[in-house]
Enzyme design. Sequence first.
Site, short mmCIF file in Angstrom:
data_model
loop_
_atom_site.label_atom_id
_atom_site.label_comp_id
_atom_site.label_asym_id
_atom_site.label_seq_id
_atom_site.Cartn_x
_atom_site.Cartn_y
_atom_site.Cartn_z
CG ASN A 22 17.95 -21.94 30.25
OD1 ASN A 22 17.54 -21.94 29.10
ND2 ASN A 22 17.18 -21.61 31.29
CB ILE B 57 5.62 -21.31 36.65
CG1 ILE B 57 6.63 -20.19 36.90
CG2 ILE B 57 4.32 -20.76 36.08
CD1 ILE B 57 7.17 -19.54 35.63
N PRO C 54 9.94 -19.34 42.09
CG PRO C 54 8.13 -18.03 41.47
CD PRO C 54 9.59 -17.96 41.79
N1 CTP Z 1 9.28 -25.25 35.54
C1 CTP Z 1 8.53 -24.19 35.98
N2 CTP Z 1 9.06 -23.33 36.90
C2 CTP Z 1 10.30 -23.49 37.37
C3 CTP Z 1 11.07 -24.58 36.92
C4 CTP Z 1 10.53 -25.44 36.01
O1 CTP Z 1 7.39 -24.03 35.55
N3 CTP Z 1 10.77 -22.65 38.25
C5 CTP Z 1 8.69 -26.18 34.57
C6 CTP Z 1 9.36 -26.21 33.21
O2 CTP Z 1 8.77 -25.28 32.33
C7 CTP Z 1 9.15 -27.64 32.76
C8 CTP Z 1 9.10 -28.43 34.05
O3 CTP Z 1 8.82 -27.48 35.07
O4 CTP Z 1 7.91 -27.83 32.11
C9 CTP Z 1 10.37 -29.15 34.40
O5 CTP Z 1 11.47 -28.28 34.29
P1 CTP Z 1 12.96 -28.83 34.49
O6 CTP Z 1 13.90 -27.68 34.32
O7 CTP Z 1 13.16 -30.07 33.66
O8 CTP Z 1 12.96 -29.35 35.95
P2 CTP Z 1 12.90 -28.67 37.36
O9 CTP Z 1 11.51 -28.89 37.90
O10 CTP Z 1 13.39 -27.27 37.31
O11 CTP Z 1 13.89 -29.60 38.20
P3 CTP Z 1 15.47 -29.83 38.01
O12 CTP Z 1 16.03 -28.51 37.49
O13 CTP Z 1 15.93 -30.18 39.37
O14 CTP Z 1 15.63 -30.97 37.03
#
Ligand code: CTP
Length: 402
Positions: A208, A305, A303
């Site tokens: 990304n 995290i 997962p």
């Molecule tokens: N995060 C994480 N592990 C993942 C995905 C996200 O630890 N596999 C953490 C990111 O580091 C961030 C938070 O969760 O602090 C939110 O990440 P974001 O990308 O905004 O959202 P997602 O939970 O991935 O949900 P979506 O992509 O559906 O918006």
Amino acid sequence: MLRNKKIILGVCGGIAAYKAIELLRLLTKSGADVHVIMTRAAQEFVAPLTFQTLSSNPVHTELFNLIAEREIGHISLADRADLFIIAPATANIIGKIANGIADDMLTTTVMATKAPVLFAPAMNVNMFTNPIYQENEEKLRRLGYLFEAPVCGSLACGWQGEGKLAAPETIFEAALAALTEKDLAGRTILITAGPTREEIDPVRYISNHSSGKMGYALARTAHCRGAKVILISGPTSLIKPGGVDIIEVTSALEMQNAVMAHVSECHVVIKAAAVADYRPLTRNLTKIKKSADSATIEMIKNPDILAGLGALDNGLKPRPFLVGFAAETDALAENATKKLKEKNLDMIVANDVSQADAGFNVDTNRALLFFKDGSSTPCGLMSKDQLAGSILDHVVARLAQH
Ligand code: CTP
């Protein structure tokens, strides 16, 4: 960051004197009022006019200069300083100061100042390892003087080894740290930053637009404020912050392993990384050749995290204070507060990544902070360094009750 700070930059005679120009530029760009003192030898390497032009202040070279003595003088210069930096600092200047010799403008001003003094030594490797030099440095350290150690590399004298002036950015960070209140002393903070890369085959990956700038700004600021910082970083092209333990990872699974290996020693975890939500189900060992007109890659969920950390409860001690980020393109508040709740966080930093001046790959950000107790606060458009400061202010304020 350094607005209203008066800094004296002492420049000694060494080939690294030209690097002090870059340091001066970083200091003035941050708002500092810098007054340069050059030794006689330093003027053999760089002309005082260069420093004068870039600092917008007269350069001090002589102890007994009638005009300078009347206008400012070495004592009033020493009194007014918030910080004294000597870069490059030669074995000679360190030897003199360690032994109380004050026989020129620089040594006299250092002797007269009550401000913190930061040395960035640069010299030949054999001079650096000479026990006389080492004893002088040790004595000054014992007395509370600060040092930014030289690095290893090929030296101008032809030798290879320790003695190369630390990078101007590193000295700048040490200067910031010297001027910053240590309200995170005794705390260990784990910060994740950057994107993750999920490999498809040996030449391709899914990732990304995250640059890692926000996470790195947090790591630098937390270190300046006295925290022990563990930075778990996905691939970025950023300069590594000094004084921070950096663990480099590539994929989400590697990031998860690194986070879980260190979480038990942390008081705070800030997850600024943009973790890939999915990875290819299989990684081809050889390059996938093009054949059909379209291709499909089967993906499997990574997962989460942060959610995993939110669910941690070993019953022995409270889990770390958890700060998440929410990168959104719509329904910012709604999506962010949902993540705060579902991942059991203490705080979430929500930003609209569809805006040109916020989110990925830019130096500024505008964010909304939401907290576990239902409160929220906006942070208008600001640099990522400033936002890092605001986020940590809120962490410090809430950590006491955690
Ligand atoms: N995060 C994480 N592990 C993942 C995905 C996200 O630890 N596999 C953490 C990111 O580091 C961030 C938070 O969760 O602090 C939110 O990440 P974001 O990308 O905004 O959202 P997602 O939970 O991935 O949900 P979506 O992509 O559906 O918006």
